[in-house]
Design a protein around this motif. Structure first.
Motif, PDB file in Angstrom:
ATOM      1  N   LYS A 118     -11.113  11.114  -2.639  1.00 53.65           N
ATOM      2  CA  LYS A 118     -10.533   9.791  -2.841  1.00 53.65           C
ATOM      3  C   LYS A 118      -9.024   9.911  -3.089  1.00 53.65           C
ATOM      4  CE  LYS A 118     -11.719   5.652  -5.483  1.00 53.65           C
ATOM      5  NZ  LYS A 118     -12.613   5.150  -6.536  1.00 53.65           N
ATOM      6  N   LEU A 119      -8.656  10.854  -3.957  1.00 57.46           N
ATOM      7  CA  LEU A 119      -7.234  11.046  -4.241  1.00 57.46           C
ATOM      8  C   LEU A 119      -6.479  11.462  -2.990  1.00 57.46           C
ATOM      9  CD1 LEU A 119      -7.102  12.815  -7.731  1.00 57.46           C
ATOM     10  CD2 LEU A 119      -6.400  10.502  -7.141  1.00 57.46           C
ATOM     11  N   ALA A 120      -7.090  12.366  -2.220  1.00 54.10           N
ATOM     12  CA  ALA A 120      -6.435  12.828  -0.989  1.00 54.10           C
ATOM     13  C   ALA A 120      -6.280  11.680  -0.001  1.00 54.10           C
ATOM     14  CB  ALA A 120      -7.248  13.965  -0.369  1.00 54.10           C
ATOM     15  N   ARG A 121      -7.308  10.867   0.091  1.00 56.22           N
ATOM     16  CA  ARG A 121      -7.247   9.704   0.976  1.00 56.22           C
ATOM     17  C   ARG A 121      -6.169   8.726   0.489  1.00 56.22           C
ATOM     18  NH1 ARG A 121      -7.857   7.362   5.867  1.00 56.22           N
ATOM     19  NH2 ARG A 121      -8.486   5.191   5.693  1.00 56.22           N
ATOM     20  N   GLY A 122      -6.113   8.510  -0.825  1.00 56.71           N
ATOM     21  CA  GLY A 122      -5.111   7.619  -1.387  1.00 56.71           C
ATOM     22  C   GLY A 122      -3.712   8.141  -1.142  1.00 56.71           C
ATOM     23  N   LYS A 123      -3.517   9.433  -1.348  1.00 55.90           N
ATOM     24  CA  LYS A 123      -2.196  10.027  -1.107  1.00 55.90           C
ATOM     25  C   LYS A 123      -1.799   9.856   0.356  1.00 55.90           C
ATOM     26  CE  LYS A 123       0.464  14.265  -1.613  1.00 55.90           C
ATOM     27  NZ  LYS A 123       0.469  15.676  -2.045  1.00 55.90           N
ATOM     28  N   TYR A 124      -2.760  10.093   1.235  1.00 51.42           N
ATOM     29  CA  TYR A 124      -2.497   9.943   2.669  1.00 51.42           C
ATOM     30  C   TYR A 124      -2.076   8.512   2.997  1.00 51.42           C
ATOM     31  CZ  TYR A 124      -3.579   9.287   7.604  1.00 51.42           C
ATOM     32  OH  TYR A 124      -3.504   8.937   8.929  1.00 51.42           O
ATOM     33  N   LEU A 125      -2.806   7.547   2.459  1.00 47.08           N
ATOM     34  CA  LEU A 125      -2.503   6.136   2.765  1.00 47.08           C
ATOM     35  C   LEU A 125      -1.161   5.704   2.172  1.00 47.08           C
ATOM     36  CD1 LEU A 125      -6.063   4.634   2.212  1.00 47.08           C
ATOM     37  CD2 LEU A 125      -4.802   4.639   4.362  1.00 47.08           C
ATOM     38  N   VAL A 126      -0.915   6.093   0.915  1.00 44.36           N
ATOM     39  CA  VAL A 126       0.355   5.718   0.269  1.00 44.36           C
ATOM     40  C   VAL A 126       1.529   6.355   1.028  1.00 44.36           C
ATOM     41  CG1 VAL A 126       1.740   6.087  -1.810  1.00 44.36           C
ATOM     42  CG2 VAL A 126      -0.618   5.269  -2.004  1.00 44.36           C
ATOM     43  N   THR A 127       1.342   7.587   1.449  1.00 42.09           N
ATOM     44  CA  THR A 127       2.430   8.298   2.137  1.00 42.09           C
ATOM     45  C   THR A 127       2.692   7.727   3.521  1.00 42.09           C
ATOM     46  OG1 THR A 127       1.769  10.288   0.952  1.00 42.09           O
ATOM     47  CG2 THR A 127       3.246  10.578   2.835  1.00 42.09           C
ATOM     48  N   GLN A 186      -8.324  -1.726 -11.301  1.00 42.62           N
ATOM     49  CA  GLN A 186      -8.513  -1.740  -9.850  1.00 42.62           C
ATOM     50  C   GLN A 186      -8.525  -3.174  -9.319  1.00 42.62           C
ATOM     51  OE1 GLN A 186      -9.048   0.932  -7.448  1.00 42.62           O
ATOM     52  NE2 GLN A 186      -8.567  -0.859  -6.215  1.00 42.62           N
ATOM     53  N   ARG A 187      -9.178  -4.062 -10.078  1.00 39.21           N
ATOM     54  CA  ARG A 187      -9.249  -5.464  -9.640  1.00 39.21           C
ATOM     55  C   ARG A 187      -7.851  -6.079  -9.542  1.00 39.21           C
ATOM     56  NH1 ARG A 187     -12.599 -10.561 -12.398  1.00 39.21           N
ATOM     57  NH2 ARG A 187     -11.754 -12.128 -10.969  1.00 39.21           N
ATOM     58  N   ASN A 188      -6.999  -5.797 -10.559  1.00 37.94           N
ATOM     59  CA  ASN A 188      -5.626  -6.323 -10.516  1.00 37.94           C
ATOM     60  C   ASN A 188      -4.921  -5.878  -9.244  1.00 37.94           C
ATOM     61  OD1 ASN A 188      -5.166  -5.633 -14.075  1.00 37.94           O
ATOM     62  ND2 ASN A 188      -5.923  -7.487 -13.094  1.00 37.94           N
ATOM     63  N   PHE A 189      -5.066  -4.587  -8.920  1.00 37.78           N
ATOM     64  CA  PHE A 189      -4.367  -4.026  -7.755  1.00 37.78           C
ATOM     65  C   PHE A 189      -4.915  -4.628  -6.455  1.00 37.78           C
ATOM     66  CE2 PHE A 189      -3.863  -0.670  -4.508  1.00 37.78           C
ATOM     67  CZ  PHE A 189      -2.481  -0.525  -4.541  1.00 37.78           C
ATOM     68  N   THR A 190      -6.219  -4.636  -6.332  1.00 43.91           N
ATOM     69  CA  THR A 190      -6.836  -5.154  -5.110  1.00 43.91           C
ATOM     70  C   THR A 190      -6.475  -6.621  -4.909  1.00 43.91           C
ATOM     71  OG1 THR A 190      -8.667  -3.580  -5.286  1.00 43.91           O
ATOM     72  CG2 THR A 190      -9.038  -5.537  -3.926  1.00 43.91           C
ATOM     73  N   GLU A 191      -6.553  -7.409  -5.981  1.00 45.64           N
ATOM     74  CA  GLU A 191      -6.258  -8.839  -5.837  1.00 45.64           C
ATOM     75  C   GLU A 191      -4.780  -9.092  -5.568  1.00 45.64           C
ATOM     76  OE1 GLU A 191     -10.012 -10.846  -8.217  1.00 45.64           O
ATOM     77  OE2 GLU A 191      -8.045 -10.921  -9.174  1.00 45.64           O
ATOM     78  N   ASP A 250     -11.502  -2.471   0.983  1.00 43.02           N
ATOM     79  CA  ASP A 250     -11.652  -2.223  -0.456  1.00 43.02           C
ATOM     80  C   ASP A 250     -11.581  -0.724  -0.749  1.00 43.02           C
ATOM     81  OD1 ASP A 250     -11.877  -4.901  -0.965  1.00 43.02           O
ATOM     82  OD2 ASP A 250     -14.050  -4.888  -1.266  1.00 43.02           O
ATOM     83  N   ALA A 251     -12.226   0.064   0.101  1.00 44.15           N
ATOM     84  CA  ALA A 251     -12.253   1.512  -0.127  1.00 44.15           C
ATOM     85  C   ALA A 251     -10.841   2.091  -0.043  1.00 44.15           C
ATOM     86  CB  ALA A 251     -13.176   2.180   0.894  1.00 44.15           C
ATOM     87  N   ASP A 252     -10.054   1.615   0.904  1.00 35.65           N
ATOM     88  CA  ASP A 252      -8.680   2.099   1.024  1.00 35.65           C
ATOM     89  C   ASP A 252      -7.872   1.739  -0.222  1.00 35.65           C
ATOM     90  OD1 ASP A 252      -9.070   3.232   3.471  1.00 35.65           O
ATOM     91  OD2 ASP A 252      -8.128   1.622   4.627  1.00 35.65           O
ATOM     92  N   LEU A 253      -8.026   0.492  -0.685  1.00 39.41           N
ATOM     93  CA  LEU A 253      -7.264   0.061  -1.865  1.00 39.41           C
ATOM     94  C   LEU A 253      -7.719   0.818  -3.112  1.00 39.41           C
ATOM     95  CD1 LEU A 253      -7.076  -3.779  -1.127  1.00 39.41           C
ATOM     96  CD2 LEU A 253      -5.215  -2.115  -1.007  1.00 39.41           C
ATOM     97  N   GLU A 254      -8.991   1.154  -3.171  1.00 43.23           N
ATOM     98  CA  GLU A 254      -9.474   1.952  -4.317  1.00 43.23           C
ATOM     99  C   GLU A 254      -8.861   3.350  -4.276  1.00 43.23           C
ATOM    100  OE1 GLU A 254     -13.737   1.782  -4.221  1.00 43.23           O
ATOM    101  OE2 GLU A 254     -13.718  -0.413  -4.442  1.00 43.23           O
ATOM    102  N   ALA A 255      -8.794   3.920  -3.087  1.00 46.31           N
ATOM    103  CA  ALA A 255      -8.212   5.255  -2.958  1.00 46.31           C
ATOM    104  C   ALA A 255      -6.720   5.225  -3.295  1.00 46.31           C
ATOM    105  CB  ALA A 255      -8.436   5.773  -1.539  1.00 46.31           C
ATOM    106  N   TYR A 287      -4.892   7.157  -6.475  1.00 47.89           N
ATOM    107  CA  TYR A 287      -3.770   8.089  -6.305  1.00 47.89           C
ATOM    108  C   TYR A 287      -2.566   7.643  -7.125  1.00 47.89           C
ATOM    109  CZ  TYR A 287       0.320  10.294  -4.309  1.00 47.89           C
ATOM    110  OH  TYR A 287       1.503  10.966  -4.168  1.00 47.89           O
ATOM    111  N   LEU A 288      -2.243   6.348  -7.079  1.00 50.89           N
ATOM    112  CA  LEU A 288      -1.077   5.858  -7.825  1.00 50.89           C
ATOM    113  C   LEU A 288      -1.252   6.077  -9.335  1.00 50.89           C
ATOM    114  CD1 LEU A 288      -0.339   2.514  -5.904  1.00 50.89           C
ATOM    115  CD2 LEU A 288       1.024   4.618  -5.880  1.00 50.89           C
ATOM    116  N   GLN A 289      -2.486   6.021  -9.814  1.00 48.58           N
ATOM    117  CA  GLN A 289      -2.728   6.267 -11.239  1.00 48.58           C
ATOM    118  C   GLN A 289      -2.638   7.745 -11.586  1.00 48.58           C
ATOM    119  OE1 GLN A 289      -3.785   3.584 -13.830  1.00 48.58           O
ATOM    120  NE2 GLN A 289      -2.411   2.740 -12.289  1.00 48.58           N
ATOM    121  N   SER A 290      -2.601   8.604 -10.574  1.00 48.12           N
ATOM    122  CA  SER A 290      -2.598  10.052 -10.824  1.00 48.12           C
ATOM    123  C   SER A 290      -1.198  10.655 -10.764  1.00 48.12           C
ATOM    124  CB  SER A 290      -3.496  10.754  -9.799  1.00 48.12           C
ATOM    125  OG  SER A 290      -2.834  10.853  -8.535  1.00 48.12           O
ATOM    126  N   ILE A 291      -0.213   9.907 -10.308  1.00 49.82           N
ATOM    127  CA  ILE A 291       1.126  10.480 -10.137  1.00 49.82           C
ATOM    128  C   ILE A 291       1.873  10.426 -11.466  1.00 49.82           C
ATOM    129  CG2 ILE A 291       1.174   9.839  -7.699  1.00 49.82           C
ATOM    130  CD1 ILE A 291       3.005   7.507  -8.413  1.00 49.82           C
TER     131      ILE A 291
END
Lengths: 188, 281
Positions: free
Chosen positions: A31-40, A121-126, A154-159, A163-167
């Motif tokens: 999930k983190l790797a997917r999130g990093k990929y999408l954010v990047t 997560q809900r705040n971010f997704t919404e 939803d899955a992309d936004l969760e990822a 990731y953003l919470q991990s930086i």
């Protein structure tokens, strides 16, 4: 008959594989790797990481990764629009002036007071879905590409949120946006 | 038995009927529609408002939780907005068979003879004489959700606290079950404090509460809440009276600062150092 049975078996096996893949638990690392990929790759750093001039020209300053418009950066009024040139951007690419006013990119790091540390997560997704801060506050201004980003799954936004919470958290209080000249509220 | 099951399955799979294209088709004129008025109204740029609720025949509201009444399937609610004699829009919400809610806005024609369904994306600047700047914003369906999905119950003005003064009349209509004998009242040391807390409850509490998606923000303005006031009163007032429409609160449905509301909250947060005698709450 045998061929038909064989085809049916292959189809069933394929369906089982698809179902298995769809329901297989997504590991946190994936999930983190997917999130990093999408954010990047989705250009978040283009605006939310301040740019600085280097040997190879302007580039995101990754020591301030995704911390938004620098709070200590004082800006003079934006140039007046002329002809078709209606948008101006600061050298950091974190402040943008246009018909909507002046927008400053948000601090996306997990700092609790100035970033997304208190967000759920809900705040971010919404926020991404509605184009409003936390899904119910002020409107997210251009050039944030909400009209495109709201189509993330939803899955992309969760990822991405994971990731953003991990930086690394960076304390940087981004200024409030400014309205267009003349668009101020009056009282009843 | 199998046929019955298949029929139920088919009915469950059916999408809800499309929203009626005209307000007149939503049932506003049906028998049994109840007019009501909350004691702490929402500020909406000085528009005059009328409100109605409809429950299906025999259906009742479970009122056991004063802050979260449970409305039956088929509940409908309307709120009409006017400037002077001119009706602008009527907002509509309805509880569907699956328990979810849907929301819509109907825009009145200039003659006030008919209202039709507004586009899902709303109307950003409807020309309306008398509105601030001559423009009026019809909310999008997403805007509806921003407020109505932030609270414990999507029906915002029809609650035990908001209707405390009307409960005897409404109760006589047999629309409640499990209604507590005592109507709720905001705990406050003065009448000004009670009015200010009621104002914040009505105008801010549907988002700023401790149960919804903004709970982590840590600013609870919905009742019941501590009467001591918010932890950052200066910031609260700044946001209420900010001339910057991009950051002023509330962020939706308001273009004009409510000077009377701001003054009320100011009086509560910064009382006169030598206060005049105030009537008992």
């Amino acid at each position: 008959m045998t061929s038909r049975f064989f085809d049916l078996a292959i189809a069933s096996f394929s369906l089982a594989l698809v179902l298995l893949a769809a329901t297989w638990p997504v590991h946190a690392e994936d999930k983190l790797a997917r999130g990093k990929y999408l954010v990047t790759t989705s250009g978040c750093n283009d605006c939310h990481t301040p740019w600085k001039m280097g040997e190879n020209g302007p580039a995101p300053d990754m020591s301030r990764m995704l911390s938004g418009h620098p709070e200590k950066m004082a800006l003079p009024p934006a140039p007046k629009p002329a002809g078709p040139w209606i948008v101006s951007a600061a050298a950091t690419n974190t402040a943008c002036s246009g018909p909507w006013g002046v927008s400053y990119t948000a601090n996306l790091t997990p700092d609790r007071e100035t970033g997304l540390g208190k967000w759920t997560q809900r705040n971010f997704t919404e926020t991404i879905r509605t184009g409003r801060h936390m899904g119910r506050g002020r409107v997210i201004l251009p050039p944030m590409p909400i009209p495109m980003y709201k189509h993330f799954t939803d899955a992309d936004l969760e990822a991405m949120f994971a990731y953003l919470q991990s930086i690394p958290a960076i304390r940087n209080r981004v200024p409030d946006p400014l309205p267009p000249a003349g668009d101020v509220a009056s009282a009843r | 038995m199998r046929a019955l099951f298949l029929l139920c399955l088919a009915l469950a799979a059916l999408p809800a009927a499309a929203l009626p294209p005209r307000l007149a088709d939503t049932g506003l004129d049906a028998p049994g529609v109840i007019a009501f008025e909350p004691q702490y109204p929402l500020w909406s740029d000085g528009t005059a408002k009328r409100r109605w609720l409809y429950l299906p025949p025999g259906a009742t509201i479970d009122a056991s939780r004063p802050g979260a009444w449970d409305f039956p399937v088929g509940t409908k609610a309307w709120k009409e907005f006017s400037y002077g004699a001119r009706r602008i829009e009527t907002r509509y919400s309805e509880r569907l068979a699956d328990g979810s809610w849907r929301f819509a806005a109907y825009v009145w024609n200039a003659e006030g003879t008919e209202a039709v369904l507004a586009p899902a994306q709303g109307i950003r600047a409807l020309p309306v004489p008398g509105a601030p700047g001559g423009r009026y914003a019809i909310p999008s369906r997403t805007d509806c959700l921003a407020c109505h999905e932030g609270a414990a119950v999507p029906v915002l003005g029809f609650s035990a606290l908001q209707l405390a003064r009307e409960l005897p009349r409404l109760s006589s209509l047999k629309i409640f079950r499990n209604l507590p004998a005592e109507a709720p009242r905001i705990a406050a040391p003065t009448a000004t404090a009670r009015a200010a807390l009621g104002y914040l409850h009505a105008n801010c509490g549907h988002c700023h509460n401790d149960a919804g998606p903004l709970a982590e923000v840590g600013l609870v303005l919905a009742q019941p809440a501590a009467a001591a006031g918010p932890a950052a009163p200066r910031r609260l007032l700044e946001r209420m009276r900010s001339p910057n429409p991009l950051t002023r609160m509330p962020p939706l449905g308001v273009r004009l600062i409510d000077a009377e509301g701001v003054a009320l909250v100011e009086r509560w947060l910064h009382p006169d150092p030598q206060p005049r005698p105030e009537p008992l709450p």
